[in-house]
Design a protein around this motif. Structure first.
Motif, PDB file in Angstrom:
ATOM      1  N   CYS A  22       0.358  -1.140   0.088  1.00 48.29           N
ATOM      2  CA  CYS A  22       0.318  -0.314   0.033  1.00 48.29           C
ATOM      3  C   CYS A  22       1.164   1.283   0.029  1.00 48.29           C
ATOM      4  CB  CYS A  22      -1.137   0.339   0.980  1.00 48.29           C
ATOM      5  SG  CYS A  22      -1.834   1.646   1.721  1.00 48.29           S
ATOM      6  N   VAL A  23       0.478   2.194  -1.577  1.00 44.37           N
ATOM      7  CA  VAL A  23       1.806   3.286  -1.458  1.00 44.37           C
ATOM      8  C   VAL A  23       0.814   4.496  -0.693  1.00 44.37           C
ATOM      9  CG1 VAL A  23       2.862   4.604  -2.497  1.00 44.37           C
ATOM     10  CG2 VAL A  23       2.930   2.353  -3.489  1.00 44.37           C
ATOM     11  N   ALA A  24       0.968   4.843  -0.147  1.00 42.48           N
ATOM     12  CA  ALA A  24       0.832   6.424   0.407  1.00 42.48           C
ATOM     13  C   ALA A  24       1.049   8.180  -0.249  1.00 42.48           C
ATOM     14  CB  ALA A  24       0.939   6.586   2.033  1.00 42.48           C
ATOM     15  N   SER A  25       0.223   8.474  -0.646  1.00 41.57           N
ATOM     16  CA  SER A  25       0.660  10.154  -0.638  1.00 41.57           C
ATOM     17  C   SER A  25      -0.312  11.276  -0.429  1.00 41.57           C
ATOM     18  CB  SER A  25       0.205   9.841  -2.541  1.00 41.57           C
ATOM     19  OG  SER A  25      -0.942   9.378  -3.121  1.00 41.57           O
ATOM     20  N   GLY A  26       0.246  12.430  -0.386  1.00 38.12           N
ATOM     21  CA  GLY A  26      -0.900  13.148  -0.048  1.00 38.12           C
ATOM     22  C   GLY A  26      -0.428  13.970   1.348  1.00 38.12           C
ATOM     23  N   GLY A  27       0.015  13.177   2.212  1.00 38.28           N
ATOM     24  CA  GLY A  27       0.685  13.539   3.713  1.00 38.28           C
ATOM     25  C   GLY A  27       2.002  12.906   3.959  1.00 38.28           C
ATOM     26  N   THR A  28       1.724  13.185   5.705  1.00 40.46           N
ATOM     27  CA  THR A  28       3.311  12.621   6.250  1.00 40.46           C
ATOM     28  C   THR A  28       3.122  11.262   6.395  1.00 40.46           C
ATOM     29  OG1 THR A  28       4.425  15.310   6.669  1.00 40.46           O
ATOM     30  CG2 THR A  28       5.361  13.411   8.025  1.00 40.46           C
ATOM     31  N   PHE A  29       3.371   9.917   5.933  1.00 38.86           N
ATOM     32  CA  PHE A  29       3.494   9.080   6.326  1.00 38.86           C
ATOM     33  C   PHE A  29       3.591   8.861   7.110  1.00 38.86           C
ATOM     34  CE2 PHE A  29       2.239   5.333   4.882  1.00 38.86           C
ATOM     35  CZ  PHE A  29       3.310   3.745   5.274  1.00 38.86           C
ATOM     36  N   SER A  30       4.759   8.616   7.696  1.00 41.64           N
ATOM     37  CA  SER A  30       5.020   8.302   8.976  1.00 41.64           C
ATOM     38  C   SER A  30       4.555   9.397  10.504  1.00 41.64           C
ATOM     39  CB  SER A  30       7.001   8.859   9.516  1.00 41.64           C
ATOM     40  OG  SER A  30       7.239  10.030   9.008  1.00 41.64           O
ATOM     41  N   ASN A  31       3.664  10.256   9.869  1.00 38.86           N
ATOM     42  CA  ASN A  31       2.641  11.003  11.267  1.00 38.86           C
ATOM     43  C   ASN A  31       1.317  10.007  11.140  1.00 38.86           C
ATOM     44  OD1 ASN A  31       4.459  12.858  11.329  1.00 38.86           O
ATOM     45  ND2 ASN A  31       2.653  14.510   9.851  1.00 38.86           N
ATOM     46  N   TYR A  32       1.069   8.113  10.509  1.00 35.52           N
ATOM     47  CA  TYR A  32       0.185   8.174  10.415  1.00 35.52           C
ATOM     48  C   TYR A  32       0.889   6.512  10.523  1.00 35.52           C
ATOM     49  CZ  TYR A  32      -2.197  11.772   7.945  1.00 35.52           C
ATOM     50  OH  TYR A  32      -2.573  13.340   7.849  1.00 35.52           O
ATOM     51  N   ALA A  33      -0.274   5.518  12.011  1.00 31.83           N
ATOM     52  CA  ALA A  33      -0.392   4.374  11.968  1.00 31.83           C
ATOM     53  C   ALA A  33      -1.088   3.805  11.176  1.00 31.83           C
ATOM     54  CB  ALA A  33      -0.970   3.835  13.625  1.00 31.83           C
ATOM     55  N   MET A  34      -0.523   2.611  10.996  1.00 28.75           N
ATOM     56  CA  MET A  34      -1.002   1.787   9.376  1.00 28.75           C
ATOM     57  C   MET A  34      -1.442   0.489   9.733  1.00 28.75           C
ATOM     58  SD  MET A  34      -0.546   4.634   7.166  1.00 28.75           S
ATOM     59  CE  MET A  34      -0.939   2.909   5.960  1.00 28.75           C
ATOM     60  N   GLY A  35      -2.919   0.839   9.047  1.00 22.76           N
ATOM     61  CA  GLY A  35      -3.028  -1.008   9.190  1.00 22.76           C
ATOM     62  C   GLY A  35      -3.625  -1.814   7.462  1.00 22.76           C
ATOM     63  N   TRP A  36      -4.539  -2.962   8.045  1.00 23.20           N
ATOM     64  CA  TRP A  36      -5.158  -3.728   6.890  1.00 23.20           C
ATOM     65  C   TRP A  36      -6.155  -4.058   7.374  1.00 23.20           C
ATOM     66  CZ3 TRP A  36      -3.425  -3.995   2.356  1.00 23.20           C
ATOM     67  CH2 TRP A  36      -2.130  -3.882   1.708  1.00 23.20           C
ATOM     68  N   PHE A  37      -7.061  -3.674   6.711  1.00 19.34           N
ATOM     69  CA  PHE A  37      -8.206  -4.670   6.794  1.00 19.34           C
ATOM     70  C   PHE A  37      -8.677  -5.472   6.146  1.00 19.34           C
ATOM     71  CE2 PHE A  37     -10.006  -2.133  11.021  1.00 19.34           C
ATOM     72  CZ  PHE A  37      -9.024  -1.325  10.822  1.00 19.34           C
ATOM     73  N   ARG A  38      -9.995  -5.871   6.004  1.00 19.58           N
ATOM     74  CA  ARG A  38     -10.865  -7.522   4.864  1.00 19.58           C
ATOM     75  C   ARG A  38     -12.012  -7.543   4.947  1.00 19.58           C
ATOM     76  NH1 ARG A  38      -7.967 -12.902   6.497  1.00 19.58           N
ATOM     77  NH2 ARG A  38      -9.126 -13.671   8.390  1.00 19.58           N
ATOM     78  N   GLN A  39     -12.396  -7.514   4.194  1.00 15.99           N
ATOM     79  CA  GLN A  39     -13.691  -7.486   4.017  1.00 15.99           C
ATOM     80  C   GLN A  39     -14.223  -8.732   2.989  1.00 15.99           C
ATOM     81  OE1 GLN A  39     -16.581  -4.257   3.241  1.00 15.99           O
ATOM     82  NE2 GLN A  39     -18.585  -5.172   4.004  1.00 15.99           N
ATOM     83  N   ALA A  40     -15.079  -9.756   3.626  1.00 15.98           N
ATOM     84  CA  ALA A  40     -15.088 -11.243   2.833  1.00 15.98           C
ATOM     85  C   ALA A  40     -16.662 -11.374   2.076  1.00 15.98           C
ATOM     86  CB  ALA A  40     -14.751 -12.428   3.828  1.00 15.98           C
ATOM     87  N   PRO A  41     -17.044 -11.500   1.456  1.00 15.26           N
ATOM     88  CA  PRO A  41     -18.651 -11.478   0.516  1.00 15.26           C
ATOM     89  C   PRO A  41     -19.224 -11.429   1.643  1.00 15.26           C
ATOM     90  CG  PRO A  41     -17.242 -12.993  -0.683  1.00 15.26           C
ATOM     91  CD  PRO A  41     -16.409 -12.408   1.208  1.00 15.26           C
ATOM     92  N   GLY A  42     -19.848 -10.692   2.307  1.00 17.21           N
ATOM     93  CA  GLY A  42     -21.737 -10.954   2.925  1.00 17.21           C
ATOM     94  C   GLY A  42     -21.133 -10.233   4.372  1.00 17.21           C
ATOM     95  N   LYS A  43     -19.873 -10.197   4.500  1.00 16.87           N
ATOM     96  CA  LYS A  43     -19.649  -9.857   5.824  1.00 16.87           C
ATOM     97  C   LYS A  43     -18.869  -8.540   6.362  1.00 16.87           C
ATOM     98  CE  LYS A  43     -17.872 -14.720   7.154  1.00 16.87           C
ATOM     99  NZ  LYS A  43     -16.669 -15.522   7.612  1.00 16.87           N
ATOM    100  N   GLU A  44     -19.046  -8.161   7.753  1.00 20.05           N
ATOM    101  CA  GLU A  44     -18.727  -6.724   8.030  1.00 20.05           C
ATOM    102  C   GLU A  44     -17.413  -6.348   8.155  1.00 20.05           C
ATOM    103  OE1 GLU A  44     -22.012  -5.405  11.485  1.00 20.05           O
ATOM    104  OE2 GLU A  44     -19.825  -5.584  11.975  1.00 20.05           O
TER     105      GLU A  44
END
Length: 124
Positions: A22-44
């Motif tokens: 995941c490439v970030a742009s438009g901000g100071t990357f090191s100022n943000y905590a970063m994470g991953w989420f996922r969504q399966a079909p029919g699920k939250e």
């Protein structure tokens, strides 16, 4: 405004490995905590992994602990998710997320910026 663009999704077999970026742009990357989420079909949408600003602190959902690894390269404005020993139940759209603190990334409500997602399909 931070833009997040994921890549690396695809179709793999159970037991295979796959890496997401995941490439970030438009901000100071090191100022943000970063994470991953996922969504399966029919699920939250659900939390997968989180990294602190420096990458020294990380956290994982129980379902992926020991199989997935989150890392980041602040010089490249990029966060990664290495997924090993994939299972069919890992099939989902994976989203990159950014927030001000690591605590805000333990659930979708605290996310400040989302990527558009990349599909990971694991066949049995």
């Amino acid at each position: 405004q931070v833009q997040l663009v994921e890549s690396g999704g695809g179709l793999v077999q159970a037991g295979d490995a796959l890496g997401l970026s995941c490439v970030a742009s438009g901000g100071t990357f090191s100022n943000y905590a970063m994470g991953w989420f996922r969504q399966a079909p029919g699920k939250e949408r659900e939390f997968v992994a989180v990294s602190s600003y420096s990458g020294r602190a990380t956290g994982y959902a129980d379902s992926v602990k020991g199989r997935f690894t989150i890392s980041r390269d602040n010089a490249k404005n990029t966060v990664y998710l290495q997924m090993n020993s994939l299972k069919p139940e890992d099939t989902a759209v994976y989203y990159c997320a950014a927030a001000g603190t690591i605590g805000e990334l333990t659930g979708p409500d605290g996310v400040r910026y989302w990527g558009k997602g990349t599909l990971v399909t694991v066949s049995s």
